[in-house]
Write an enzyme that holds these catalytic residues in place. Sequence first.
Site, mmCIF file in Angstrom:
data_model
loop_
_atom_site.group_PDB
_atom_site.id
_atom_site.type_symbol
_atom_site.label_atom_id
_atom_site.label_comp_id
_atom_site.label_asym_id
_atom_site.label_seq_id
_atom_site.Cartn_x
_atom_site.Cartn_y
_atom_site.Cartn_z
ATOM 1 N N ASP A 164 0.781 -1.247 0.000
ATOM 2 C CA ASP A 164 0.000 0.000 0.000
ATOM 3 C C ASP A 164 0.810 1.293 0.000
ATOM 4 O O ASP A 164 0.586 2.169 -0.810
ATOM 5 C CB ASP A 164 -0.931 0.035 1.226
ATOM 6 C CG ASP A 164 -1.743 -1.246 1.389
ATOM 7 O OD1 ASP A 164 -1.536 -2.191 0.613
ATOM 8 O OD2 ASP A 164 -2.576 -1.287 2.295
ATOM 9 N N GLU A 394 2.244 -9.248 11.671
ATOM 10 C CA GLU A 394 1.930 -8.905 10.283
ATOM 11 C C GLU A 394 3.221 -8.659 9.501
ATOM 12 O O GLU A 394 3.366 -9.095 8.371
ATOM 13 C CB GLU A 394 1.044 -7.652 10.274
ATOM 14 C CG GLU A 394 0.517 -7.261 8.908
ATOM 15 C CD GLU A 394 -0.366 -6.010 8.968
ATOM 16 O OE1 GLU A 394 -0.476 -5.405 10.067
ATOM 17 O OE2 GLU A 394 -0.935 -5.640 7.926
#
Length: 429
Positions: A164, A394
């Site tokens: 992103d 993550e």
Amino acid sequence: MQTQESLEEARRVLRANDRGGFTIPTAGLYPFQWLWDAGFTALGWMRFDEPRAWAELETLFLGQWENGMLPHIVFHRPEETYFPGPERWGVTRTPPTSAITQPPVVATFVRSMLEQAQDQALAEAKARSLYPRILAYHRWFKRERDPENTGLVTVLHPWETGADNSPAWDEALARVEVDPALPPYTRRDTAHVDPSQRPRQAEYDRFLTLLEVYKRAGFDQLRLLRECPFRVASLLIDCVLHRANRDLLWLSERLGFGHEAEIAGWLKASQRGIEGLWDEEAGLYFNRDLVTGEPIRVGVSASFLPLYAGTASPERARRLLDTLEGWAQRVRYLVPSTDPHSPRFEPQRYWRGPVWAVVNYLIALGLAEYGYPEAALRIRRDTLELVQKSGFSEYFHPLTGAGLGGSSFSWTAAIYLVWSQSPSASGWV
Ligand code: GLC
């Protein structure tokens, strides 16, 4: 954590994130099904529950559009903890979905699941039923994202690339003018994770402005190819798609579908397209800004993915390894998501520096296939060590190994399951 304990914990993470047919990346922060997460997660399930692994992909395809597009999020059921949800996307479908895609890992993982399945009858039936849907997805890429057959797909949102807030998108995104009429919104991500590990506000405003652009264009892809202010060629998408097409061709042959010539045509174009992104001086591949036509000269982890695609010549593969060795001098854990020599490297901010297990998996696979098993093993060892040190985070800090972002993360658990159980040379996938 000991390996046995960690394996048990990895299975627990997937079970805890299982919402019945689909696995959320992590509770709170990402409470729906994401496209490429589902692919990696299916590989993880495959290690201890084959029917559940196939179900992950079947459920993902419930979100496929009639035009073949496979959306990056399927909102199987309402959840309050995430923004932007289905209302903001304005897609009226059942189940609701987003309107953009993500790296198309599915064909490749279906092939490897079929190759490794204990239950061959089940695997063949599932691969056969998924095949036409994957083909429709790949045809959509060609028809709607590369209508001029340049060999490179046009990407319309940083979210599509899976990375992103990569510094590769900085200039292209800065050019997107924030919509003065942007409906107000409250970010939810920074309620779950320390803001210093997440994208900045200026990026978020632009991410959301792009959603308004799509809605105004009625999601018409060909119109967006002309009008969308953000248009890039992304190595993550192009390399993953190239390999996925190689594996789709293999599936077509193996299952007798007969689409080999059509797929071979796509491969010829993408081979040329990806190799056109090589930069001899840097010894790396660069993403490209399709608005200006210029290379985006910042090294990112995706710069190594032509190894995974299999498009690089042996000479270029060797140069990539040298470049990677240079990066390794600067960090303790490979592979940082941004070149650690770059002024844009931020070791704890999401895709601007941290290590991501899934990208490591793709790079290591490529290195092993190009005949560099030591480098592949180093990446695998680093990844397993990070998990043992910091849990199923993550992403990870490349210098300290600290766990960052969400915890109990499905795709990190999945890669752990795959890698800690397959020490053989054939066990890379
Ligand atoms: C973030 C990541 C993306 C991932 C999603 C769910 O948006 O950047 O790659 O698919 O989270 O884990």
